[in-house]
Design a protein around this motif. Structure first.
Motif, PDB file in Angstrom:
ATOM      1  N   GLN A   1       0.819  -1.203   0.000  1.00 35.75           N
ATOM      2  CA  GLN A   1       0.000   0.000   0.000  1.00 35.75           C
ATOM      3  C   GLN A   1       0.860   1.263   0.000  1.00 35.75           C
ATOM      4  OE1 GLN A   1      -3.782  -0.352   0.250  1.00 35.75           O
ATOM      5  NE2 GLN A   1      -2.773  -2.085  -0.697  1.00 35.75           N
ATOM      6  N   ALA A   2       2.025   1.202   0.675  1.00 33.41           N
ATOM      7  CA  ALA A   2       2.894   2.380   0.740  1.00 33.41           C
ATOM      8  C   ALA A   2       4.283   1.942   1.227  1.00 33.41           C
ATOM      9  CB  ALA A   2       2.309   3.423   1.702  1.00 33.41           C
ATOM     10  N   PHE A   3       5.284   2.781   0.958  1.00 30.53           N
ATOM     11  CA  PHE A   3       6.633   2.539   1.472  1.00 30.53           C
ATOM     12  C   PHE A   3       7.381   3.855   1.514  1.00 30.53           C
ATOM     13  CE2 PHE A   3       7.027   2.254  -3.072  1.00 30.53           C
ATOM     14  CZ  PHE A   3       8.291   2.726  -3.381  1.00 30.53           C
ATOM     15  N   ASN A   4       8.353   3.971   2.361  1.00 27.98           N
ATOM     16  CA  ASN A   4       9.063   5.234   2.544  1.00 27.98           C
ATOM     17  C   ASN A   4      10.334   5.281   1.692  1.00 27.98           C
ATOM     18  OD1 ASN A   4      10.735   3.535   3.924  1.00 27.98           O
ATOM     19  ND2 ASN A   4      10.921   4.821   5.757  1.00 27.98           N
ATOM     20  N   PRO A   5      10.995   6.450   1.628  1.00 26.10           N
ATOM     21  CA  PRO A   5      12.185   6.590   0.776  1.00 26.10           C
ATOM     22  C   PRO A   5      13.322   5.626   1.150  1.00 26.10           C
ATOM     23  CG  PRO A   5      11.337   8.745   1.375  1.00 26.10           C
ATOM     24  CD  PRO A   5      10.556   7.766   2.171  1.00 26.10           C
ATOM     25  N   TYR A   6      13.468   5.346   2.459  1.00 25.72           N
ATOM     26  CA  TYR A   6      14.557   4.446   2.866  1.00 25.72           C
ATOM     27  C   TYR A   6      14.351   3.046   2.291  1.00 25.72           C
ATOM     28  CZ  TYR A   6      18.302   2.645   5.826  1.00 25.72           C
ATOM     29  OH  TYR A   6      19.472   2.083   6.276  1.00 25.72           O
ATOM     30  N   ALA A   7      13.052   2.612   2.255  1.00 26.21           N
ATOM     31  CA  ALA A   7      12.737   1.310   1.666  1.00 26.21           C
ATOM     32  C   ALA A   7      12.987   1.319   0.172  1.00 26.21           C
ATOM     33  CB  ALA A   7      11.288   0.941   1.958  1.00 26.21           C
ATOM     34  N   ALA A   8      12.626   2.437  -0.484  1.00 28.72           N
ATOM     35  CA  ALA A   8      12.875   2.539  -1.926  1.00 28.72           C
ATOM     36  C   ALA A   8      14.368   2.440  -2.228  1.00 28.72           C
ATOM     37  CB  ALA A   8      12.311   3.860  -2.449  1.00 28.72           C
ATOM     38  N   GLN A   9      15.167   3.044  -1.355  1.00 26.87           N
ATOM     39  CA  GLN A   9      16.623   2.981  -1.544  1.00 26.87           C
ATOM     40  C   GLN A   9      17.142   1.557  -1.375  1.00 26.87           C
ATOM     41  OE1 GLN A   9      18.776   5.523   1.149  1.00 26.87           O
ATOM     42  NE2 GLN A   9      20.721   4.546   0.734  1.00 26.87           N
ATOM     43  N   LEU A  10      16.622   0.815  -0.392  1.00 28.84           N
ATOM     44  CA  LEU A  10      17.084  -0.543  -0.141  1.00 28.84           C
ATOM     45  C   LEU A  10      16.710  -1.491  -1.278  1.00 28.84           C
ATOM     46  CD1 LEU A  10      16.435  -1.178   3.668  1.00 28.84           C
ATOM     47  CD2 LEU A  10      18.626  -0.981   2.515  1.00 28.84           C
TER      48      LEU A  10
ATOM     49  N   GLU B   1       8.365   4.203  -6.742  1.00 30.18           N
ATOM     50  CA  GLU B   1       7.001   4.015  -6.249  1.00 30.18           C
ATOM     51  C   GLU B   1       6.095   3.406  -7.314  1.00 30.18           C
ATOM     52  OE1 GLU B   1       3.871   6.746  -3.741  1.00 30.18           O
ATOM     53  OE2 GLU B   1       4.902   7.674  -5.421  1.00 30.18           O
ATOM     54  N   ARG B   2       6.179   3.858  -8.586  1.00 34.29           N
ATOM     55  CA  ARG B   2       5.352   3.355  -9.679  1.00 34.29           C
ATOM     56  C   ARG B   2       5.566   1.855  -9.889  1.00 34.29           C
ATOM     57  NH1 ARG B   2       2.842   6.014 -13.755  1.00 34.29           N
ATOM     58  NH2 ARG B   2       3.878   7.932 -13.153  1.00 34.29           N
ATOM     59  N   GLU B   3       6.841   1.414  -9.668  1.00 33.56           N
ATOM     60  CA  GLU B   3       7.166   0.003  -9.892  1.00 33.56           C
ATOM     61  C   GLU B   3       6.680  -0.896  -8.764  1.00 33.56           C
ATOM     62  OE1 GLU B   3      11.337  -0.112 -12.211  1.00 33.56           O
ATOM     63  OE2 GLU B   3      11.415   0.909 -10.260  1.00 33.56           O
ATOM     64  N   VAL B   4       6.439  -0.349  -7.584  1.00 34.39           N
ATOM     65  CA  VAL B   4       6.220  -1.172  -6.395  1.00 34.39           C
ATOM     66  C   VAL B   4       4.757  -1.252  -5.976  1.00 34.39           C
ATOM     67  CG1 VAL B   4       6.693  -1.272  -3.925  1.00 34.39           C
ATOM     68  CG2 VAL B   4       8.533  -0.847  -5.540  1.00 34.39           C
ATOM     69  N   LEU B   5       4.020  -0.131  -6.002  1.00 30.53           N
ATOM     70  CA  LEU B   5       2.656  -0.112  -5.458  1.00 30.53           C
ATOM     71  C   LEU B   5       1.772  -1.134  -6.158  1.00 30.53           C
ATOM     72  CD1 LEU B   5       2.046   3.718  -4.968  1.00 30.53           C
ATOM     73  CD2 LEU B   5       2.632   2.008  -3.253  1.00 30.53           C
ATOM     74  N   GLY B   6       1.033  -1.885  -5.351  1.00 29.76           N
ATOM     75  CA  GLY B   6       0.135  -2.904  -5.876  1.00 29.76           C
ATOM     76  C   GLY B   6       0.774  -4.266  -6.030  1.00 29.76           C
ATOM     77  N   LEU B   7       2.111  -4.333  -5.867  1.00 32.48           N
ATOM     78  CA  LEU B   7       2.789  -5.621  -5.956  1.00 32.48           C
ATOM     79  C   LEU B   7       2.760  -6.318  -4.603  1.00 32.48           C
ATOM     80  CD1 LEU B   7       5.967  -4.687  -8.037  1.00 32.48           C
ATOM     81  CD2 LEU B   7       3.846  -5.712  -8.875  1.00 32.48           C
TER      82      LEU B   7
END
Length: 662
Positions: free
Chosen positions: A172-181, A186-192
């Motif tokens: 549903q959501a994730f923060n910048p630190y998670a995106a970095q890891l 965001e477009r690639e991850v949401l809904g997966l």
């Protein structure tokens, strides 16, 4: 964020000063920290120092007020071990309370940084959880609205990756630190689904983890593919309740590469340590921080005749001599408690014959950055032979001490004997002096009577001639009296020379020409030489002049030459050779003849006083004694080589105290 501290030593405070940024440091009293009105919401960490009398009690009070803030207890090594042990059995002691030793001051900054990050993570998570708890069941069409509701400043700036999953497991959501890891947008991850963010090999493991995780917090560590180096991510899964239903799951992603790689490095170091310990010629071993054995090298199994499979049930007590057991365990216990090196000498049973041999066991503790002992490295060395040698040496020392006492007593006895000997020598010296005086006086006083006797005999002889008395028997008697008087006079002369030699201490040395001395002696013995028809060869060119007493050289020539004349062989012509050659420290003067020769069976008496070479020839027996005495007084010596019936060679060694005068 603030660093709050209480009761720190000045030298410890120096190592926790913040490096800059928004962090500040402030000292507070124990009373302030215990006060219900004192707020901790801005504190990133509370440090309880060495001077606090009851640090655990104060930590419990702070934990009850704020269970998110990190609490760090810093103490000396001894108290650190006590506090750490006490925390294991203390109620109301959460994961936010940690204890470290002030020995690891260099690593304190890293510990503080890590614990402050933990505080921020816990507070961010609590804030996020409170936000999510008020949300309604989300639908896919409301992604943007949902994001705006719970991703606030705390969520965006949290130093940990945060991912929100709905009950179906989609993101549903994730923060910048998670995106970095995860290195995705965001477009690639949401809904997966969560497992779709990871490589194929990890998908099933993550899917099972998310599905089967209970309501309590669960953790999973995965290795993440990276082009630069290995990276490890810790996944923490927690369910958030909405009423009595599970509506959301929060995934926290932490980069634990440093911890994992450090652990692997430690394991690799341990493996290398084992390789090194295996190469040692003595027994080597390791133990954990509690003192439990973790490794024994092959030298142990070879010595005890046991097998490595037995290590699980290893107990040193089974191999130690019973007399050494309590001392060994006591020293080892003290080393574990105080963190000091271990060293003891004890006897360990050898497997092949059951013999107990003396061993020296030593171990050093290895600590981490906090000062905690991680493990011990030890060696056990066979000192049995050395120990026996030391015991033997001790016995020898005791025997030597006893011998020294005996020697001391003997020395005292020798000193007493020396005193008696000195007294006897003094008495003997006085007797010798009296004897010399007697001989000198007697020889002097006898000269006049001998001269009178000689004169009277000559007068008697003339009177008989005047009266015309020509009796052969009387003439023979007078001749014999003359001969006796001559021998008597010669003996008195020789005795006078001996006394003079006895009294001489120093010798006046001068350049002596050997040819001239020979010529003087030749004139004195000319009558005897001509009577014997002797052939004399003089060869002294090699040392024509020597430094010596002229009178003594003349006496040597006279006595040895006259002896050669006296003891000549009647059946052959007498041949005498006098030569001189330089030796290393002597001038060697040789007198060689072809006379009667001498039996050397009793050589020790040859140079004695009144010892005669042949009894059929008249003589006083003092000539060779006088020669030897002259040489002894001057540091020289005389030797003889002789064969009966063939001749003799007398070798006179005159000490070269000075070189030849040229």
């Amino acid at each position: 964020m603030e660093i709050l501290y209480s009761g720190l030593l000045d030298e410890t405070l120096h190592y926790i000063q913040p490096g800059g940024g928004a962090t500040s440091i402030r000292q507070v009293s124990e009373q302030e920290l215990s006060s219900p009105s004192f707020l901790l919401d801005k504190a990133g960490i509370v440090i309880i120092g060495e001077r606090v009398s009851n640090p655990i009690q104060l930590a419990q009070v702070i934990y009850s007020k704020d269970n998110a803030v990190s609490i760090l207890l810093i103490s000396d090594p001894v108290n650190h071990r006590k506090i750490k042990q006490a925390l294991q059995f203390t109620p109301i002691s959460g994961s936010t309370i940690h204890s470290i030793s002030n020995e690891g001051r260099q690593g304190m900054a890293l510990v503080l940084e890590n614990q402050m990050a933990r505080t921020e993570q816990r507070r961010s998570y609590k804030k996020m959880k409170s936000l999510v708890g008020s949300l309604t069941f989300p639908v896919p069409q409301s992604f943007d609205r949902l994001k705006q509701q719970y991703i606030d400043k705390v969520f965006e700036e949290a130093p940990v990756g945060i991912i929100l999953l709905n009950e179906s497991g989609t993101i549903q959501a994730f923060n910048p630190y998670a995106a970095q890891l995860i290195a995705k947008t965001e477009r690639e991850v949401l809904g997966l689904r969560l497992e779709e963010l990871f490589p194929e090999k990890n998908k099933q493991q993550i899917k099972s983890f998310v599905t089967n995780a209970e309501a309590a917090t669960s953790k999973l560590v995965l290795e993440k593919e990276s082009n630069d180096a290995s990276q490890y991510v810790e996944i923490t899964l927690a369910s958030l309740k909405r009423g009595h239903a599970l509506t959301y799951k929060t995934v926290l992603l932490s980069d634990v590469s440093h911890q994992i790689l450090s652990k692997k490095a430690i394991e690799e170091s341990a493996r290398k340590v084992e390789l090194i310990l295996e190469s040692l010629p003595q027994i080597a071993w390791t133990a954990n921080g509690k003192g439990e054995n973790t490794y024994l090298n092959q030298q142990w199994y070879a010595y005890t005749n046991s097998y490595s499979q037995d290590r699980a049930g290893f107990s040193l007590k089974a191999f130690l001599h019973t007399d050494d057991l309590q001392a060994t365990l006591g020293i080892w216990s003290a080393s574990l408690q105080q963190g000091v090196p271990f060293e003891v000498e004890h006897r360990i049973r050898r497997g092949q014959d059951g013999m107990y041999r003396w061993m020296l066991s030593r171990a050093l503790p290895l600590t981490d950055e906090k000062g905690d002992i991680t493990f011990w490295v030890g060696t056990t060395t066979d000192i049995h032979d050395l120990r026996l040698a030391q015991q033997e040496l001790q016995k020898l020392n005791e025997q030597l001490a006893a011998s020294n006492e005996e020697l001391s007593a003997a020395n005292e006895e020798v000193l007493a004997n020396n005193e008696e000997l000195a007294s006897a020598n003094e008495s003997l010296r006085q007797v010798n002096a009296d004897l010399d005086n007697f001989i000198y006086t007697a020889s002097h006083d006898l000269k006049a009577p001998i001269a009178n006797i000689d004169g009277l005999i000559r007068v008697l002889e003339k009177n008989l001639e005047k009266k015309g008395v020509k009796d052969h028997a009387v003439s023979e008697l007078i001749r014999m009296i003359h001969s006796s008087v001559t021998r008597f006079r010669a003996t008195i002369h020789d005795l006078s020379d001996i006394v003079k030699l006895q009294r001489e201490i120093t010798h006046e040395k001068e350049p002596v020409n050997l040819t001239e001395v020979y010529q003087d002696v030749y004139l004195n013995l000319k009558e005897q030489i001509e009577e014997a028809n002797a052939e004399i060869v003089l060869d002294v060119e090699a040392c024509e002049e020597i430094m010596f007493s002229r009178k003594n050289v003349k006496s040597i020539f006279y006595n040895l030459l006259s002896n050669a004349l006296k003891y000549r062989a009647q059946e052959r012509k007498l041949a005498i050779k006098i030569s001189c050659t330089p030796e290393e420290n002597y001038s060697l003067l040789s007198f060689q003849d072809n006379g009667l020769g001498i039996s050397l069976k009793n050589n020790s008496k040859l140079f004695g006083m009144f010892q005669r070479l042949h009894t059929h020839v008249e003589g006083s027996g003092l000539g060779l004694y006088i020669v030897k005495k002259i040489l002894d007084n001057a540091g020289g010596k005389i030797e003889v080589e002789s064969q009966v019936g063939a001749g003799s060679t007398f070798k006179v060694y005159i000490k070269r105290l000075a070189t030849h005068v040229s």
